[in-house]
Every structure is written in structure tokens, then in C-alpha cells.
Design an enzyme around this catalytic site. Structure first.
Site, mmCIF file in Angstrom:
data_model
loop_
_atom_site.group_PDB
_atom_site.id
_atom_site.type_symbol
_atom_site.label_atom_id
_atom_site.label_comp_id
_atom_site.label_asym_id
_atom_site.label_seq_id
_atom_site.Cartn_x
_atom_site.Cartn_y
_atom_site.Cartn_z
ATOM 1 N N HIS A 144 7.020 -9.981 10.000
ATOM 2 C CA HIS A 144 7.680 -9.836 8.688
ATOM 3 C C HIS A 144 9.186 -9.900 8.896
ATOM 4 O O HIS A 144 9.708 -9.331 9.866
ATOM 5 C CB HIS A 144 7.373 -8.472 8.054
ATOM 6 C CG HIS A 144 5.935 -8.239 7.736
ATOM 7 N ND1 HIS A 144 5.278 -8.871 6.720
ATOM 8 C CD2 HIS A 144 5.025 -7.405 8.302
ATOM 9 C CE1 HIS A 144 4.027 -8.446 6.656
ATOM 10 N NE2 HIS A 144 3.841 -7.560 7.622
ATOM 11 N N TYR A 153 11.428 0.123 6.999
ATOM 12 C CA TYR A 153 10.160 -0.377 7.541
ATOM 13 C C TYR A 153 9.666 0.552 8.655
ATOM 14 O O TYR A 153 8.487 0.931 8.695
ATOM 15 C CB TYR A 153 10.386 -1.793 8.061
ATOM 16 C CG TYR A 153 9.160 -2.493 8.562
ATOM 17 C CD1 TYR A 153 8.394 -3.283 7.710
ATOM 18 C CD2 TYR A 153 8.771 -2.394 9.889
ATOM 19 C CE1 TYR A 153 7.273 -3.945 8.169
ATOM 20 C CE2 TYR A 153 7.656 -3.048 10.360
ATOM 21 C CZ TYR A 153 6.908 -3.826 9.503
ATOM 22 O OH TYR A 153 5.798 -4.474 9.964
ATOM 23 N N ASP A 194 -2.686 -9.231 5.818
ATOM 24 C CA ASP A 194 -1.477 -10.001 5.513
ATOM 25 C C ASP A 194 -1.192 -11.030 6.609
ATOM 26 O O ASP A 194 -0.372 -11.924 6.430
ATOM 27 C CB ASP A 194 -0.260 -9.097 5.268
ATOM 28 C CG ASP A 194 -0.066 -8.013 6.298
ATOM 29 O OD1 ASP A 194 -1.038 -7.641 6.973
ATOM 30 O OD2 ASP A 194 1.073 -7.523 6.444
ATOM 31 N N HIS A 212 0.799 -1.229 0.000
ATOM 32 C CA HIS A 212 0.000 0.000 0.000
ATOM 33 C C HIS A 212 0.839 1.290 0.000
ATOM 34 O O HIS A 212 0.766 2.114 0.909
ATOM 35 C CB HIS A 212 -1.101 0.027 1.075
ATOM 36 C CG HIS A 212 -0.755 -0.590 2.401
ATOM 37 N ND1 HIS A 212 0.178 -0.063 3.233
ATOM 38 C CD2 HIS A 212 -1.237 -1.678 3.027
ATOM 39 C CE1 HIS A 212 0.236 -0.799 4.320
ATOM 40 N NE2 HIS A 212 -0.589 -1.795 4.217
ATOM 41 N N ASP A 267 3.723 -6.784 13.747
ATOM 42 C CA ASP A 267 4.479 -5.965 12.784
ATOM 43 C C ASP A 267 5.721 -5.302 13.384
ATOM 44 O O ASP A 267 6.676 -4.985 12.672
ATOM 45 C CB ASP A 267 3.572 -4.864 12.219
ATOM 46 C CG ASP A 267 2.674 -5.365 11.102
ATOM 47 O OD1 ASP A 267 2.943 -6.445 10.546
ATOM 48 O OD2 ASP A 267 1.705 -4.660 10.774
ATOM 49 N N HIS A 314 -2.589 -9.597 15.202
ATOM 50 C CA HIS A 314 -2.847 -8.408 14.379
ATOM 51 C C HIS A 314 -3.790 -8.820 13.253
ATOM 52 O O HIS A 314 -3.525 -9.787 12.544
ATOM 53 C CB HIS A 314 -1.506 -7.907 13.830
ATOM 54 C CG HIS A 314 -1.590 -6.707 12.940
ATOM 55 N ND1 HIS A 314 -2.610 -5.790 13.017
ATOM 56 C CD2 HIS A 314 -0.771 -6.266 11.949
ATOM 57 C CE1 HIS A 314 -2.403 -4.835 12.117
ATOM 58 N NE2 HIS A 314 -1.307 -5.114 11.453
ATOM 59 N N HIS A 351 0.594 -1.194 14.811
ATOM 60 C CA HIS A 351 0.214 0.065 14.208
ATOM 61 C C HIS A 351 -1.282 0.136 13.878
ATOM 62 O O HIS A 351 -1.731 1.074 13.220
ATOM 63 C CB HIS A 351 1.038 0.302 12.930
ATOM 64 C CG HIS A 351 0.679 -0.642 11.799
ATOM 65 N ND1 HIS A 351 0.298 -0.154 10.564
ATOM 66 C CD2 HIS A 351 0.589 -1.984 11.710
ATOM 67 C CE1 HIS A 351 0.044 -1.186 9.760
ATOM 68 N NE2 HIS A 351 0.208 -2.287 10.428
#
Ligand code: FEO
Length: 402
Positions: free
Chosen positions: A228, A195, A86, A28, A167, A82, A148
Site C-alpha cells: 500500500h 498506518y 485486498d 475495516h 503490508d 499476503h 500482520h
């Protein structure tokens, strides 16, 4: 049959069972030069537990990695740290397929997952500080609201001293290596900083508070396992220290000069401003928005002290490439910057004025009114550009008490 996907052990009892997305190049708006991973973790406790899932198209990879260790239908508990898609995209299908006894998320996670999929109704909320038993082990939860998303939480496994941090402390990096200490440190540092700048920067105040809370919790971390990128295995405290520094957004002696140009006049102005900054001892990053990406600009701004933006005027507006980067950067809320706007124009010259208004909204400490030049900059205009660069540097050094 040869197994294509295998689980990777973090410890005897905990496995990485995520997916590698080698080809992702846009998250995004954030350009992911090196792809990403969607991490999920399997805990072989008495009650087998899965921490997070993966993006929907990668469900088979997740299942295959789990199956390389244990029959997926033996999973009793799923924890969703979360709910962004994803990490939760295949949750609904997975629940249907393996029928876990319990699925947990934060109270906001329960709400969000239910909003995303009305069939996800049986998820149980866990509160901040709550523990759930896995039989011979337990998980402790910590809400991390707005880090986040409103639903975000951490899970901690005391027996193995592993923090599952969703994240946070992650990076978009597709590698076959599962541990940070196996990755080239230059790539690791760059991707971790990129990131942070592109995902966590707006929440820096919350990052500071969270780190204070985690530090005073008395918990010890043998590993930090994010959603990630690689797992922090050796000295996980180092990435916490880096987050602490980034969250402070302390200005440095660096100017990021970004521009969009029609006939190279604004570009010429940018180069003279850069010369002025450098003459006064600043490190300069000059970026044409015709060849740079917005997410690289915010990476450069993460450890800088000045943001200078130039644009020509097109149809009474700033150039679209400049509007793009300003929209993106403004949303990420970098702090403690000095700066200025500039640009050449042919008729009315609104572009630099509009860019200047956005700098004001971003609370950038402006060094001067926008520097505007009609058509091609004359020698005295270029002198003014160089002077602007020097003034930016002086203002920044004053701020840094140099
Ligand atoms: Fe990796 Fe906020 O999802």
C-alpha cells in the site's frame, strides 16, 4: 485507443502494476482519509513474475497496467506475499485468465488461500529462507508471521536490491506519485504513522525482532516496495528506523484525553483535566468522540504517554461512542501508558467505572479511582478535575524520570 493505465518503472526490470483506490474511506474500522493503493509488482526476469495482486474490483486495472509492458499471459510465476483479500482478491480469476506455471505463497499462505477459495489448490509453499529461480534472477523469501497475518512473508530480489514487504512499511494513501520522495513529507509521515498505529501496533514486539533479523541479514535495500502507498526509494532505512521507534512504544510527554458527553458536563471535566495536564507541562490532545474517529485516537496514542477516558452514563452503560473507541484501542494494545477514567452521571454512574475496567485490562497504569461527578460539576469538582490532570502529568513525568 489511449491507454488509461500504465505500469510505472521502479527500475529497468521492475514495474509497479497496482491499482489506485481513490474513494476508499473505511478499511475495516480504520478511516482512510486519503484512499489507498493496492500494489502489485512485475519483474521482467527470464521467467516473468508478478508479486501480489489487487482487490477483486481492481483486476482490470492490474491487467491493463501489466499489458502496457508485456502480454499478461507471459507471466510464468505469481508470488502471494499476503493472502488478505485486498492483495489476493483477484488471484483466482487471474490464474484462470493467464495460466501462470507456478504460484507461490508461505505454507500458511497456501492454507489460507485454499480456505478462502477451495479451487486454489495448486499453490506451492515456500519456506523461510528459500529461493526460487526466475532464470536470470532469483527471489528470496522471509516469513513474517503475524505481521500482520499468520501467512505474511517478504520477498527479496537481490539483483535489484528490492524488498517486497507486503503490508509492512505501507500506508493508505491514494496518489499518482509512486515514490515516497515525491510525496509531501508531512502527509507521508502522518499516513505512515497512522498506518502503523492502526495495523501493526499490536505486533510491535514482532516488528522489533523482524528489524533485528533484517538488520543482521546482511541484505541491502535499494528500495522497499510495500503493498500500500508509495515505494521507499531514497534512503529506505529511514522508514525502518521509524518502525523501530514506534515498536518500542516509549512514552512521551503527551496526554490523549478522549470523551463522550451527554449534556456537556463530562466535556467540562475533560477540559479541566486538560488544563491540569498542560499546567504540569504536558502536550495535550483533547478529543470528543462525537467529532473524532477511533483511528485518529490510536494515531494520537502512538507517540504519547497518557490515555484519559471520560464518559457519561446512559442506561447504566458507558456511551456507545466511548465503547467503540475503547474496543478498538484495546484491540490494538498500546503499551506503557498512565491514565484514568472520569465522567458525570445522573443516577447510578456505571459508565466511568466500566471505562476504568477496560483501562485495567489494557494495563494502563491508573493514577486514581475513576473521578465521577453527579450531574453538573461544581467548582470543587472542577478543581478535582484539574488536580487529576496534574496528577496524571506528575505520574507520567515520574515514569519518564523528568
Ligand atoms: Fe493490505 Fe493485510 O492487507
Amino acid at each position: 485507443m489511449i491507454e488509461e493505465y500504465r505500469a510505472i518503472p521502479l527500475t529497468e526490470k521492475v514495474y509497479w502494476v497496482g491499482a489506485i483506490d481513490w474513494t476508499l474511506r473505511d478499511f475495516h474500522g480504520y478511516t482512510t482519509h486519503r484512499g489507498t493503493t493496492y500494489n502489485a509488482y512485475l519483474i521482467l526476469a527470464d521467467r516473468i513474475t508478478l508479486i501480489d495482486t489487487v482487490k477483486k474490483p481492481f483486476k482490470d486495472e492490474l491487467i491493463a497496467r501489466i499489458a502496457s509492458v508485456v502480454d499478461p499471459r507471459k507471466i510464468e510465476i505469481i508470488v502471494s506475499n499476503h493472502s488478505e483479500m485486498d492483495h489476493s482478491g483477484c488471484l483466482e480469476e487471474l490464474i484462470e485468465e493467464i495460466s501462470p506455471k507456478e504460484v507461490y505463497a508461505s505454507p500458511m499462505g497456501v492454507k489460507t488461500l485454499n480456505e478462502l477459495s477451495p479451487t486454489l489448490t495448486s499453490i506451492k509453499p515456500v519456506k523461510d529462507g528459500e529461493k526460487i529461480s526466475l532464470g536470470n534472477m532469483y527471489l528470496l523469501f522471509m516469513e513474517t508471521r503475524m505481521l500482520h497475518w499468520p501467512d505474511s512473508m517478504f520477498s527479496y530480489l537481490p539483483e535489484e536490491e528490492i524488498l517486497f514487504s507486503q503490508d509492512a512499511f505501507g500506508m493508505h494513501l491514494a496518489t499518482q506519485e509512486r515514490f515516497a520522495d515525491e510525496v509531501d513529507p508531512a502527509i507521508l509521515n502522518y499516513e505512515a504513522a497512522t498506518y502503523y498505529a492502526n495495523i501493526l501496533l499490536p505486533y510491535s514486539n514482532l516488528v522489533t525482532k523482524l528489524i533485528e533479523r533484517v538488520s543482521s541479514s546482511g541484505l541491502t535495500f535499494r528500495m522497499i516496495a510495500p503493498d500500500h502507498g508509495p515505494v521507499w526509494r531514497k534512503d529506505p532505512g529511514k522508514i525502518i528506523e521509524r518502525y523501530k521507534d514506534w515498536a518500542q512504544q516509549k512514552p512521551t510527554r503527551k496526554a490523549v484525553i478522549v470523551y463522550g458527553t451527554m449534556w456537556h458536563s463530562t466535556e467540562k471535566m475533560a477540559r479541566y483535566i486538560a488544563e491540569g495536564c498542560a499546567a504540569e507541562g504536558l502536550q495535550v490532545q483533547l478529543m470528543s468522540m462525537h467529532t473524532s474517529h477511533r483511528s485518529d485516537v490510536i494515531y494520537e496514542l502512538l507517540e504519547s504517554g497518557a490515555f484519559v477516558i471520560g464518559t457519561s452514563t446512559l442506561n447504566n452503560q458507558m456511551l456507545p461512542v466511548v465503547a467503540d473507541v475503547l474496543t478498538y484501542v484495546k484491540g490494538l494494545r498500546p503499551q506503557n501508558l498512565v491514565g484514568a477514567a472520569f465522567g458525570s452521571y445522573g443516577w447510578s454512574g456505571e459508565g466511568a467505572l466500566q471505562a476504568n475496567e477496560i483501562l485495567k485490562e489494557m494495563k494502563v497504569e491508573l493514577v486514581s479511582e475513576p473521578l465521577r461527578v453527579k450531574h453538573v460539576p461544581a467548582p470543587f469538582d472542577l478543581l478535582a478535575c484539574r488536580q487529576l490532570g496534574e496528577n496524571i502529568a506528575k505520574k507520567l513525568k515520574e515514569k519518564l524520570s523528568l
